[in-house]
Design a protein around this motif. Structure first.
Motif, PDB file in Angstrom:
ATOM      1  N   ARG A  70       3.675   6.347  49.212  1.00 21.52           N
ATOM      2  CA  ARG A  70       2.696   5.838  48.246  1.00 21.52           C
ATOM      3  C   ARG A  70       3.376   5.461  46.927  1.00 21.52           C
ATOM      4  O   ARG A  70       3.069   4.419  46.339  1.00 21.52           O
ATOM      5  CB  ARG A  70       1.616   6.886  47.990  1.00 21.52           C
ATOM      6  N   GLU A  71       4.317   6.286  46.474  1.00 20.57           N
ATOM      7  CA  GLU A  71       5.017   6.001  45.222  1.00 20.57           C
ATOM      8  C   GLU A  71       5.858   4.730  45.323  1.00 20.57           C
ATOM      9  O   GLU A  71       5.881   3.928  44.404  1.00 20.57           O
ATOM     10  CB  GLU A  71       5.919   7.176  44.828  1.00 20.57           C
ATOM     11  N   PHE A  72       6.558   4.564  46.440  1.00 16.28           N
ATOM     12  CA  PHE A  72       7.386   3.369  46.598  1.00 16.28           C
ATOM     13  C   PHE A  72       6.546   2.130  46.858  1.00 16.28           C
ATOM     14  O   PHE A  72       6.951   1.022  46.530  1.00 16.28           O
ATOM     15  CB  PHE A  72       8.417   3.551  47.713  1.00 16.28           C
ATOM     16  N   PRO A  96       3.079  -0.593  42.786  1.00 18.08           N
ATOM     17  CA  PRO A  96       3.847  -1.496  41.926  1.00 18.08           C
ATOM     18  C   PRO A  96       4.394  -0.740  40.708  1.00 18.08           C
ATOM     19  O   PRO A  96       3.789   0.206  40.223  1.00 18.08           O
ATOM     20  CB  PRO A  96       2.840  -2.566  41.507  1.00 18.08           C
ATOM     21  N   ARG A  97       5.532  -1.189  40.259  1.00 22.43           N
ATOM     22  CA  ARG A  97       6.139  -0.575  39.076  1.00 22.43           C
ATOM     23  C   ARG A  97       5.264  -0.862  37.862  1.00 22.43           C
ATOM     24  O   ARG A  97       4.663  -1.924  37.757  1.00 22.43           O
ATOM     25  CB  ARG A  97       7.529  -1.134  38.861  1.00 22.43           C
ATOM     26  N   PRO A  98       5.183   0.095  36.930  1.00 25.97           N
ATOM     27  CA  PRO A  98       4.377  -0.145  35.726  1.00 25.97           C
ATOM     28  C   PRO A  98       4.941  -1.316  34.927  1.00 25.97           C
ATOM     29  O   PRO A  98       6.144  -1.513  34.857  1.00 25.97           O
ATOM     30  CB  PRO A  98       4.476   1.150  34.939  1.00 25.97           C
ATOM     31  N   LEU A  99       4.045  -2.082  34.377  1.00 23.68           N
ATOM     32  CA  LEU A  99       4.471  -3.189  33.536  1.00 23.68           C
ATOM     33  C   LEU A  99       5.110  -2.668  32.270  1.00 23.68           C
ATOM     34  O   LEU A  99       4.780  -1.587  31.786  1.00 23.68           O
ATOM     35  CB  LEU A  99       3.265  -4.065  33.187  1.00 23.68           C
ATOM     36  N   GLU A 100       6.028  -3.419  31.722  1.00 24.22           N
ATOM     37  CA  GLU A 100       6.702  -2.968  30.508  1.00 24.22           C
ATOM     38  C   GLU A 100       5.710  -2.782  29.365  1.00 24.22           C
ATOM     39  O   GLU A 100       5.899  -1.944  28.504  1.00 24.22           O
ATOM     40  CB  GLU A 100       7.799  -3.962  30.115  1.00 24.22           C
ATOM     41  N   ALA A 140      10.823   6.226  33.675  1.00 28.40           N
ATOM     42  CA  ALA A 140      10.119   5.726  34.853  1.00 28.40           C
ATOM     43  C   ALA A 140      11.107   5.167  35.880  1.00 28.40           C
ATOM     44  O   ALA A 140      10.961   5.393  37.088  1.00 28.40           O
ATOM     45  CB  ALA A 140       9.105   4.660  34.450  1.00 28.40           C
ATOM     46  N   ALA A 141      12.116   4.438  35.408  1.00 27.02           N
ATOM     47  CA  ALA A 141      13.133   3.903  36.324  1.00 27.02           C
ATOM     48  C   ALA A 141      13.945   5.039  36.938  1.00 27.02           C
ATOM     49  O   ALA A 141      14.211   5.036  38.149  1.00 27.02           O
ATOM     50  CB  ALA A 141      14.044   2.930  35.581  1.00 27.02           C
ATOM     51  N   LEU A 142      14.311   6.020  36.130  1.00 26.87           N
ATOM     52  CA  LEU A 142      15.080   7.154  36.632  1.00 26.87           C
ATOM     53  C   LEU A 142      14.268   7.974  37.626  1.00 26.87           C
ATOM     54  O   LEU A 142      14.812   8.510  38.589  1.00 26.87           O
ATOM     55  CB  LEU A 142      15.544   8.026  35.462  1.00 26.87           C
ATOM     56  N   GLU A 143      12.973   8.058  37.414  1.00 29.43           N
ATOM     57  CA  GLU A 143      12.105   8.787  38.342  1.00 29.43           C
ATOM     58  C   GLU A 143      12.126   8.149  39.723  1.00 29.43           C
ATOM     59  O   GLU A 143      12.188   8.837  40.740  1.00 29.43           O
ATOM     60  CB  GLU A 143      10.684   8.848  37.799  1.00 29.43           C
ATOM     61  N   ARG A 144      12.091   6.821  39.791  1.00 30.04           N
ATOM     62  CA  ARG A 144      12.158   6.132  41.087  1.00 30.04           C
ATOM     63  C   ARG A 144      13.496   6.358  41.766  1.00 30.04           C
ATOM     64  O   ARG A 144      13.556   6.569  42.967  1.00 30.04           O
ATOM     65  CB  ARG A 144      11.891   4.651  40.917  1.00 30.04           C
ATOM     66  N   VAL A 145      14.568   6.313  40.988  1.00 28.05           N
ATOM     67  CA  VAL A 145      15.903   6.561  41.555  1.00 28.05           C
ATOM     68  C   VAL A 145      15.988   7.999  42.067  1.00 28.05           C
ATOM     69  O   VAL A 145      16.487   8.245  43.171  1.00 28.05           O
ATOM     70  CB  VAL A 145      17.004   6.274  40.507  1.00 28.05           C
ATOM     71  N   LEU A 205      13.542   9.906  43.049  1.00 31.26           N
ATOM     72  CA  LEU A 205      12.718  10.029  44.242  1.00 31.26           C
ATOM     73  C   LEU A 205      13.455   9.485  45.463  1.00 31.26           C
ATOM     74  O   LEU A 205      13.384  10.061  46.553  1.00 31.26           O
ATOM     75  CB  LEU A 205      11.374   9.320  44.059  1.00 31.26           C
ATOM     76  N   ALA A 206      14.185   8.398  45.293  1.00 33.81           N
ATOM     77  CA  ALA A 206      14.995   7.868  46.396  1.00 33.81           C
ATOM     78  C   ALA A 206      16.086   8.860  46.790  1.00 33.81           C
ATOM     79  O   ALA A 206      16.355   9.053  47.989  1.00 33.81           O
ATOM     80  CB  ALA A 206      15.608   6.525  46.006  1.00 33.81           C
ATOM     81  N   VAL A 207      16.688   9.524  45.806  1.00 32.24           N
ATOM     82  CA  VAL A 207      17.707  10.542  46.090  1.00 32.24           C
ATOM     83  C   VAL A 207      17.077  11.716  46.835  1.00 32.24           C
ATOM     84  O   VAL A 207      17.659  12.238  47.796  1.00 32.24           O
ATOM     85  CB  VAL A 207      18.397  11.013  44.786  1.00 32.24           C
TER      86      VAL A 207
END
Length: 149
Positions: free
Chosen positions: A15-17, A20-24, A36-41, A43-45
């Motif tokens: 669901r997270e992936f 859509p990424r939050p707009l700037e 927010a970008a680090l959180e996605r990375v 989560l991938a890790v």
């Protein structure tokens, strides 16, 4: 464990992936965008770590080559092994623990700290740091033996 922990986690990660990424414009500053970008990375890790750990430990247990009483000795053997003199498996586990602590802390702060005091948010962050410290200690202890008495 696979049904109660990994299945809900995989559904959450999907669901997270898929979201859509939050707009700037939705994120107030550079710090929030970077988090927010680090959180996605992270989560991938965590997903990669979960698949790796499952392939090494859980799947052989389910298939049958490893008995339940052999899981801990196998994990200790994996964590204490080295490649080129470097404990790469243990380092991977510490990275997985760090990523899981980061993602868990961010989600807890986002879910529980809305409208609460700044001290409450800091308390949640302190719990996340404590989770990382305990998790790292467990990995290091299994990889190298007892550190603290």
């Amino acid at each position: 464990v696979l049904t109660l922990i990994w299945l809900p986690f995989l559904l959450f990660a999907a669901r997270e992936f898929g979201r859509p990424r939050p707009l700037e414009a939705e994120l107030a500053g550079d710090r929030e965008r970077a988090s927010a970008a680090l959180e996605r990375v992270a989560l991938a890790v965590v997903c990669a770590f979960a698949l790796w750990h499952t392939a090494q430990i859980a799947w052989p247990l389910v298939r049958g080559p490893i008995a339940a009483e052999d899981v801990r000795p196998e994990l200790i053997a994996l964590l204490s092994s080295t490649r080129f003199g470097v404990p790469l498996t243990a380092a991977g586990y510490v990275c997985g623990v760090a990523a899981a602590s980061f993602v868990g802390t961010r989600l807890a702060v986002r879910a529980l700290a809305r409208g609460k005091s700044r001290a409450f948010s800091r308390g949640l962050v302190a719990l996340g740091v404590l989770a990382y410290l305990f998790g790292s200690y467990a990995v290091i202890r299994d990889a190298s033996g007892v550190i603290l008495p």
